[in-house]
Design a protein around this motif. Sequence first.
Motif, PDB file in Angstrom:
ATOM      1  N   ASN A 233      15.883   9.877   2.039  1.00 46.76           N
ATOM      2  CA  ASN A 233      17.231   9.668   2.594  1.00 46.76           C
ATOM      3  C   ASN A 233      18.171  10.753   2.100  1.00 46.76           C
ATOM      4  O   ASN A 233      19.173  10.499   1.419  1.00 46.76           O
ATOM      5  N   GLU A 234      17.814  11.986   2.424  1.00 49.92           N
ATOM      6  CA  GLU A 234      18.673  13.131   2.103  1.00 49.92           C
ATOM      7  C   GLU A 234      18.371  14.209   3.131  1.00 49.92           C
ATOM      8  O   GLU A 234      17.253  14.309   3.633  1.00 49.92           O
ATOM      9  N   GLY A 235      19.362  15.016   3.452  1.00 49.92           N
ATOM     10  CA  GLY A 235      19.160  16.047   4.475  1.00 49.92           C
ATOM     11  C   GLY A 235      19.041  15.434   5.854  1.00 49.92           C
ATOM     12  O   GLY A 235      18.969  14.213   6.020  1.00 49.92           O
ATOM     13  N   GLU A 236      19.024  16.309   6.855  1.00 50.71           N
ATOM     14  CA  GLU A 236      19.043  15.831   8.239  1.00 50.71           C
ATOM     15  C   GLU A 236      17.982  16.476   9.129  1.00 50.71           C
ATOM     16  O   GLU A 236      17.549  15.869  10.101  1.00 50.71           O
ATOM     17  N   ALA A 237      17.582  17.709   8.823  1.00 49.20           N
ATOM     18  CA  ALA A 237      16.741  18.473   9.754  1.00 49.20           C
ATOM     19  C   ALA A 237      15.252  18.300   9.445  1.00 49.20           C
ATOM     20  O   ALA A 237      14.826  18.376   8.298  1.00 49.20           O
ATOM     21  N   ILE A 238      14.484  18.067  10.498  1.00 50.08           N
ATOM     22  CA  ILE A 238      13.023  17.987  10.404  1.00 50.08           C
ATOM     23  C   ILE A 238      12.447  18.899  11.468  1.00 50.08           C
ATOM     24  O   ILE A 238      12.865  18.856  12.627  1.00 50.08           O
ATOM     25  N   GLU A 239      11.468  19.707  11.095  1.00 51.85           N
ATOM     26  CA  GLU A 239      10.761  20.532  12.083  1.00 51.85           C
ATOM     27  C   GLU A 239       9.284  20.165  12.051  1.00 51.85           C
ATOM     28  O   GLU A 239       8.708  19.953  10.987  1.00 51.85           O
TER      29      GLU A 239
END
Length: 291
Positions: A233-239
């Motif tokens: 539950n940290e950061g926002e971007a996933i690739e």
Amino acid sequence: METNVKKVSAILNPPAPHMVGDGFRVHNFFPSGYKLNMSPFFMLDYNAKIEFSARNEPRGVGVHPHRGFETVTIAYHGAVAHHDSAGNSGIIYPGDVQWMTAASGILHKEYHEENFSKKGGPFQMVQLWVNLPAKDKMSPPKYQGVKHSEVQKFTLSDNAGVIEVIAGDYKGTKGSVSTFSPIEVYNVRLTKGGKTSFNFPSNFNTGFVIIEGNIKVNGSENTKTDQMVHFKNEGEAIEIEALENSVILVLSGEPINEPIASYGPFLMNKPEEIQQAIADYNEGKFGYLEE
């Protein structure tokens, strides 16, 4: 960019399977398989791909009640027929989604569809339980059935694949399913070498199930068929990048920070609400459904 990456917290192998009725052989990723924080998703039963032999009497799960949440069935192989005490019935084929809001209470049964049962063949499904906020738990039951042809689709550039938006919003493509709290549910179908990215708020609980294939997450973590990727539950971007043709179930949602009391097919906030659900069920208040 690096500082805003939603990092992987764990790559999880499917827990030992168990049977639900005689028609669903499921791996329960949560809440019993792993203690994951995935609210508003309360349960994930994954029927990994298996072959069912042909038989005349359809396998399945007999009449059972639900209250306080939604059941979401997503089909990948095989076909399931369902009936409920509100008079809804239908067949879920590959790519279809059944989003049933049990809410104040409903009786339900689901079986292998008759023709599929008689032929046998590969069978692969996901069932999710989505918790409802306390204010909505006793709302009227409803049913949203979405055929694969009706699922909203976002086509990725460079022939990378397609994102089927069941619920939520992917880059302006909105799912047709209405939800009671902010939820993103996608089927992502990537071709080998295809890449795509997602942005989910840092507080959203997020997990991917690899339905088929093999993917690389955030340029480093490899995951394969039947595994689940759970995110911090940290950061926002996933690739993600597909190392072969792949299908990924993407789940992300805003947590419902309310107490939970659960017992079998009832998911409420307080123990006394569970007692009430049992009493209401025993008194026939969930309606009638023939076995």
